[in-house]
Design a protein around this motif. Structure first.
Motif, PDB file in Angstrom:
ATOM      1  N   MET A   1       2.829 -20.266   4.052  1.00 59.88           N
ATOM      2  CA  MET A   1       2.942 -18.912   3.547  1.00 59.88           C
ATOM      3  C   MET A   1       1.567 -18.386   3.175  1.00 59.88           C
ATOM      4  O   MET A   1       0.734 -19.128   2.639  1.00 59.88           O
ATOM      5  N   ILE A   2       1.301 -17.116   3.486  1.00 58.66           N
ATOM      6  CA  ILE A   2       0.051 -16.482   3.095  1.00 58.66           C
ATOM      7  C   ILE A   2       0.348 -15.258   2.236  1.00 58.66           C
ATOM      8  O   ILE A   2       1.450 -14.707   2.268  1.00 58.66           O
ATOM      9  N   THR A   3      -0.644 -14.868   1.465  1.00 58.55           N
ATOM     10  CA  THR A   3      -0.528 -13.676   0.619  1.00 58.55           C
ATOM     11  C   THR A   3      -1.581 -12.674   1.054  1.00 58.55           C
ATOM     12  O   THR A   3      -2.757 -13.016   1.193  1.00 58.55           O
ATOM     13  N   LEU A   4      -1.150 -11.446   1.284  1.00 58.46           N
ATOM     14  CA  LEU A   4      -2.051 -10.356   1.648  1.00 58.46           C
ATOM     15  C   LEU A   4      -2.176  -9.435   0.444  1.00 58.46           C
ATOM     16  O   LEU A   4      -1.161  -8.960  -0.086  1.00 58.46           O
ATOM     17  N   ILE A   5      -3.396  -9.169   0.005  1.00 58.27           N
ATOM     18  CA  ILE A   5      -3.632  -8.256  -1.112  1.00 58.27           C
ATOM     19  C   ILE A   5      -4.551  -7.141  -0.628  1.00 58.27           C
ATOM     20  O   ILE A   5      -5.686  -7.388  -0.231  1.00 58.27           O
ATOM     21  N   ASN A   6      -4.022  -5.919  -0.621  1.00 60.47           N
ATOM     22  CA  ASN A   6      -4.784  -4.732  -0.240  1.00 60.47           C
ATOM     23  C   ASN A   6      -5.018  -3.883  -1.474  1.00 60.47           C
ATOM     24  O   ASN A   6      -4.061  -3.462  -2.137  1.00 60.47           O
ATOM     25  N   VAL A   7      -6.270  -3.617  -1.780  1.00 58.10           N
ATOM     26  CA  VAL A   7      -6.614  -2.777  -2.916  1.00 58.10           C
ATOM     27  C   VAL A   7      -7.157  -1.451  -2.385  1.00 58.10           C
ATOM     28  O   VAL A   7      -8.190  -1.413  -1.715  1.00 58.10           O
ATOM     29  N   PHE A   8      -6.457  -0.354  -2.663  1.00 57.43           N
ATOM     30  CA  PHE A   8      -6.845   0.978  -2.215  1.00 57.43           C
ATOM     31  C   PHE A   8      -7.489   1.727  -3.378  1.00 57.43           C
ATOM     32  O   PHE A   8      -6.948   1.738  -4.491  1.00 57.43           O
ATOM     33  N   THR A   9      -8.617   2.348  -3.127  1.00 58.01           N
ATOM     34  CA  THR A   9      -9.265   3.219  -4.109  1.00 58.01           C
ATOM     35  C   THR A   9      -8.997   4.659  -3.713  1.00 58.01           C
ATOM     36  O   THR A   9      -9.217   5.050  -2.563  1.00 58.01           O
ATOM     37  N   GLU A  85      -9.728  -2.393   0.516  1.00 59.68           N
ATOM     38  CA  GLU A  85     -10.347  -3.706   0.677  1.00 59.68           C
ATOM     39  C   GLU A  85      -9.234  -4.725   0.894  1.00 59.68           C
ATOM     40  O   GLU A  85      -8.601  -5.172  -0.059  1.00 59.68           O
ATOM     41  N   PRO A  86      -8.979  -5.101   2.168  1.00 60.73           N
ATOM     42  CA  PRO A  86      -7.914  -6.072   2.431  1.00 60.73           C
ATOM     43  C   PRO A  86      -8.408  -7.505   2.275  1.00 60.73           C
ATOM     44  O   PRO A  86      -9.599  -7.795   2.426  1.00 60.73           O
ATOM     45  N   GLY A  87      -7.489  -8.401   1.971  1.00 62.34           N
ATOM     46  CA  GLY A  87      -7.833  -9.813   1.890  1.00 62.34           C
ATOM     47  C   GLY A  87      -6.605 -10.672   2.096  1.00 62.34           C
ATOM     48  O   GLY A  87      -5.509 -10.312   1.661  1.00 62.34           O
ATOM     49  N   ILE A  88      -6.769 -11.794   2.785  1.00 66.77           N
ATOM     50  CA  ILE A  88      -5.676 -12.746   2.991  1.00 66.77           C
ATOM     51  C   ILE A  88      -5.965 -13.980   2.134  1.00 66.77           C
ATOM     52  O   ILE A  88      -7.061 -14.546   2.179  1.00 66.77           O
ATOM     53  N   TYR A  89      -4.968 -14.400   1.359  1.00 64.24           N
ATOM     54  CA  TYR A  89      -5.153 -15.462   0.376  1.00 64.24           C
ATOM     55  C   TYR A  89      -4.079 -16.537   0.529  1.00 64.24           C
ATOM     56  O   TYR A  89      -3.039 -16.313   1.141  1.00 64.24           O
ATOM     57  N   GLU A  90      -4.354 -17.685  -0.050  1.00 59.80           N
ATOM     58  CA  GLU A  90      -3.336 -18.698  -0.267  1.00 59.80           C
ATOM     59  C   GLU A  90      -3.335 -19.027  -1.749  1.00 59.80           C
ATOM     60  O   GLU A  90      -4.354 -18.862  -2.430  1.00 59.80           O
TER      61      GLU A  90
END
Length: 237
Positions: A1-9, A85-90
């Motif tokens: 499983m992966i986690t995608l976190i997108n932070v929009f300004t 600013e997108p990022g893929i995390y575990e």
């Protein structure tokens, strides 16, 4: 499983517009993509940020969704009013309050997201991850079946009903419990619930109650609307 976190300004005046665009893209397209597990949309209190926290079965599933042209117009419009600013995390580690040996109780939204991710796991038949959602000592309708027995029951269901798919028709979360009405429209191969369905397509519902402990399903109570199936295959009451 992966986690995608997108932070929009975004400018505060456009924060709600951006949240609406992301909601429409997720509801109409992203949530229907194979491998999608759950997503949570956040708005900063100062109005300058919108953050999307999403979980996917794999990076490949996420990239496949990105190639779908469906959500593209929503995202293109979003980029006219925001930068992101997108990022893929575990997950590296989870923490609980000091001195507490158990995870903090889940909120209604967190429990709902957790349950939807569980249903996505079932529909993907991702049995390796079933233990992420189901307790080792799970009970089913009062019987101690354990995780192994619970998995065997689900695998048998999918063997006997190749087009089986779980669809949430109604969901009520009241931590630590979930009440759900699941809808099915499928074609059992032979006998099902003691009925000779024999390859006929049937639609029915299941009312299920779940009790969670430490983020996992510890007990399940299930009742299937057998009478609806009997009516469709012509069984006299």
């Amino acid at each position: 499983m992966i986690t995608l976190i997108n932070v929009f300004t975004v400018e505060p005046a456009n924060q709600q517009r951006l949240a609406d665009l992301l909601t429409r893209a997720t509801d109409d397209f992203v949530s229907r993509a194979p491998g999608f597990l759950s997503a949570t949309l956040h708005r900063s209190l100062d109005g300058s940020k919108v953050t999307m926290y999403a979980q996917w079965r794999s990076a490949e599933d996420y990239e496949a969704m990105r190639r779908d042209p469906g959500p593209l117009p929503f995202l293109q419009e979003a980029l006219t009013i925001a930068r992101f600013e997108p990022g893929i995390y575990e997950i590296a580690r989870q923490f609980v309050p000091a001195g507490n040996t158990r995870p903090a109780a889940m909120t209604q939204a967190e429990l709902s997201d957790r349950y939807r991710a569980y249903i996505a796991c079932l529909n993907a038949q991702d049995w390796r991850r079933l233990g992420d959602f189901v307790d080792d000592d799970v009970r089913y309708n009062g019987e101690a079946v354990g995780l192994r027995g619970y998995r065997a029951m689900l695998e048998r269901d999918f063997r006997e009903i190749p087009d089986l798919a779980f669809k949430i028709a109604l969901l009520i979360a009241e931590p630590p419990r979930i009440a759900a009405r699941l809808a099915f429209d499928c074609t059992p191969r032979g006998r099902f619930l003691g009925l000779d369905v024999a390859g006929r397509r049937v639609a029915f519902t299941e009312n299920v109650f779940y009790e969670f402990q430490a983020g996992k399903i510890a007990a399940v109570w299930s009742v299937i609307d057998k009478a609806a199936i009997e009516a469709q295959i012509g069984v006299d009451g």
